[in-house]
Write a protein that holds these residues in place. Structure first.
Motif, PDB file in Angstrom:
ATOM      1  N   SER A   2     -24.260  74.842  10.327  1.00 42.71           N
ATOM      2  CA  SER A   2     -22.981  74.294  10.760  1.00 42.71           C
ATOM      3  C   SER A   2     -22.217  73.736   9.574  1.00 42.71           C
ATOM      4  CB  SER A   2     -23.203  73.187  11.797  1.00 42.71           C
ATOM      5  OG  SER A   2     -23.922  72.124  11.217  1.00 42.71           O
ATOM      6  N   ARG A   3     -20.891  73.804   9.660  1.00 46.04           N
ATOM      7  CA  ARG A   3     -20.053  73.264   8.605  1.00 46.04           C
ATOM      8  C   ARG A   3     -19.915  71.761   8.786  1.00 46.04           C
ATOM      9  NH1 ARG A   3     -17.606  78.198  10.127  1.00 46.04           N
ATOM     10  NH2 ARG A   3     -17.633  79.730   8.452  1.00 46.04           N
ATOM     11  N   LEU A   4     -19.737  71.043   7.656  1.00 49.40           N
ATOM     12  CA  LEU A   4     -19.671  69.591   7.698  1.00 49.40           C
ATOM     13  C   LEU A   4     -18.279  69.089   8.033  1.00 49.40           C
ATOM     14  CD1 LEU A   4     -21.853  68.755   4.560  1.00 49.40           C
ATOM     15  CD2 LEU A   4     -22.549  68.837   6.959  1.00 49.40           C
ATOM     16  N   TRP A   5     -17.291  69.982   8.026  1.00 50.17           N
ATOM     17  CA  TRP A   5     -15.924  69.575   8.302  1.00 50.17           C
ATOM     18  C   TRP A   5     -15.358  70.422   9.446  1.00 50.17           C
ATOM     19  CZ3 TRP A   5     -17.644  71.679   3.686  1.00 50.17           C
ATOM     20  CH2 TRP A   5     -17.382  73.043   3.519  1.00 50.17           C
ATOM     21  N   LEU A  23      -8.641  78.706   7.212  1.00 54.20           N
ATOM     22  CA  LEU A  23      -8.192  78.204   5.920  1.00 54.20           C
ATOM     23  C   LEU A  23      -9.329  77.524   5.169  1.00 54.20           C
ATOM     24  CD1 LEU A  23      -4.743  76.668   6.924  1.00 54.20           C
ATOM     25  CD2 LEU A  23      -5.276  79.016   6.236  1.00 54.20           C
ATOM     26  N   ARG A  24      -9.208  77.546   3.858  1.00 54.62           N
ATOM     27  CA  ARG A  24     -10.155  76.791   3.043  1.00 54.62           C
ATOM     28  C   ARG A  24      -9.952  75.299   3.301  1.00 54.62           C
ATOM     29  NH1 ARG A  24     -12.702  80.098  -0.366  1.00 54.62           N
ATOM     30  NH2 ARG A  24     -11.705  82.085  -0.909  1.00 54.62           N
ATOM     31  N   PRO A  25     -11.024  74.513   3.237  1.00 58.14           N
ATOM     32  CA  PRO A  25     -10.898  73.081   3.527  1.00 58.14           C
ATOM     33  C   PRO A  25      -9.840  72.408   2.661  1.00 58.14           C
ATOM     34  CG  PRO A  25     -13.205  73.712   3.388  1.00 58.14           C
ATOM     35  CD  PRO A  25     -12.412  74.897   2.930  1.00 58.14           C
ATOM     36  N   PHE A  26      -9.045  71.561   3.301  1.00 58.13           N
ATOM     37  CA  PHE A  26      -8.059  70.719   2.628  1.00 58.13           C
ATOM     38  C   PHE A  26      -6.938  71.525   1.967  1.00 58.13           C
ATOM     39  CE2 PHE A  26     -12.389  68.893   2.041  1.00 58.13           C
ATOM     40  CZ  PHE A  26     -12.325  67.984   3.086  1.00 58.13           C
ATOM     41  N   THR A  27      -6.660  72.720   2.484  1.00 51.02           N
ATOM     42  CA  THR A  27      -5.531  73.514   1.999  1.00 51.02           C
ATOM     43  C   THR A  27      -4.643  73.873   3.178  1.00 51.02           C
ATOM     44  OG1 THR A  27      -6.525  75.719   2.272  1.00 51.02           O
ATOM     45  CG2 THR A  27      -7.034  74.517   0.236  1.00 51.02           C
ATOM     46  N   ARG A  28      -3.406  74.282   2.873  1.00 47.80           N
ATOM     47  CA  ARG A  28      -2.450  74.642   3.915  1.00 47.80           C
ATOM     48  C   ARG A  28      -2.323  76.144   4.105  1.00 47.80           C
ATOM     49  NH1 ARG A  28       1.441  70.982   5.540  1.00 47.80           N
ATOM     50  NH2 ARG A  28       2.944  72.689   5.726  1.00 47.80           N
ATOM     51  N   ALA A  29      -2.650  76.932   3.073  1.00 48.32           N
ATOM     52  CA  ALA A  29      -2.409  78.368   3.194  1.00 48.32           C
ATOM     53  C   ALA A  29      -3.417  79.226   2.435  1.00 48.32           C
ATOM     54  CB  ALA A  29      -0.991  78.693   2.722  1.00 48.32           C
TER      55      ALA A  29
END
Length: 265
Positions: A2-5, A23-29
């Motif tokens: 499982s992913r942590l986020w 999306l990649r974590p903490f990105t918008r696009a």
């Protein structure tokens, strides 16, 4: 594992095709995984067919049963638009909403009873941009997302998502043509606000090229053609634009971008 986020997804929902981008974590696009699926052309209600394609697109992108949220961009084929003139005696949100509901009832007839209406007000003295979306489509989409552990964070009609993403790039007096495979939506801007919107079939789904439709609509516009070239945004892998005699145009993205990221252009 499982992913942590919590996962963040961008979904592009069309009448013929659905895109799902994780999306990649903490990105918008920045896209980490993507999937797509065609909408079946069967006899089932469109809402059910689009939701089924959404489930396939999410599976194609590797969506599991984790947790996360999704921002959904709706193709202009799935949205009804109207620009309502400002009225000095109607300023409260509930009053504006009621006027928009009545407008769509006149426009759509009984079908308006099953639609949700949103109003985007421009402030004192400014027209109101209203849009209507079928409730059955929204409910089926929510259910398809929930099956993958995703919640609907935001639902944006393509015109609004694109306008927000292009803020600062459009002139106060402008025309924005959003071109999809089978449709062109033309929004006429004045004073930095949309004052007219026309959405028509064009391109692969009709015998009329998008540029011809845009030229026709500008000829009918109460505000006329803008002084500068028409801004053209291509959305979806099969969106195409060709030069039209007498119509100046500026391609904002020569390579068509995905519907799911239209608001991040």
């Amino acid at each position: 594992m499982s992913r942590l986020w919590a996962e963040s997804w961008r979904i592009g929902l069309g009448a013929d095709r659905v895109e799902a981008l994780r999306l990649r974590p903490f990105t918008r696009a920045q896209v980490a995984a993507q999937g797509s699926a065609s909408v079946d052309a069967g006899a089932a209600p469109l809402a059910d067919r689009v939701a089924a394609a959404l489930g396939l697109a999410l599976a194609d992108a590797g969506a599991g049963a984790g947790r996360g949220s999704a921002t959904v961009v709706l193709s202009n084929e799935l949205v009804h638009y109207a620009v309502l003139p400002w009225q000095a005696g109607i300023t409260r949100p509930a009053e504006v909403q009621a006027v928009a509901q009545l407008h769509f009832q006149r426009l759509l007839g009984d079908a308006a009873q099953t639609c949700s209406v949103q109003c985007h007000e421009g402030g004192w003295g400014q027209p109101v941009l209203a849009c209507a979306v079928d409730n059955a489509l929204v409910d089926a989409m929510r259910a398809a997302l929930a099956e993958r552990g995703l919640k609907l964070a935001s639902l944006q009609p393509l015109l609004m998502a694109a306008a927000n993403g292009l803020r600062g790039r459009l002139a106060d007096d402008a025309a924005l043509a959003i071109v999809e495979r089978d449709r062109v939506c033309l929004a006429r801007w004045s004073g930095g606000r949309p004052v007219e919107v026309a959405s028509r079939r064009a391109g692969a789904g009709a015998n009329t090229p998008p540029g011809t439709v845009v030229a026709q609509e500008l000829a009918l516009s109460e505000h006329g053609a803008p002084a500068q070239p028409v801004d053209v945004l291509l959305v979806g892998p099969q969106a195409r634009w060709s030069a039209t005699d007498g119509l100046g145009a500026r391609l904002l993205n020569p390579t068509p971008g995905p519907l799911a990221l239209a608001g991040e252009a």
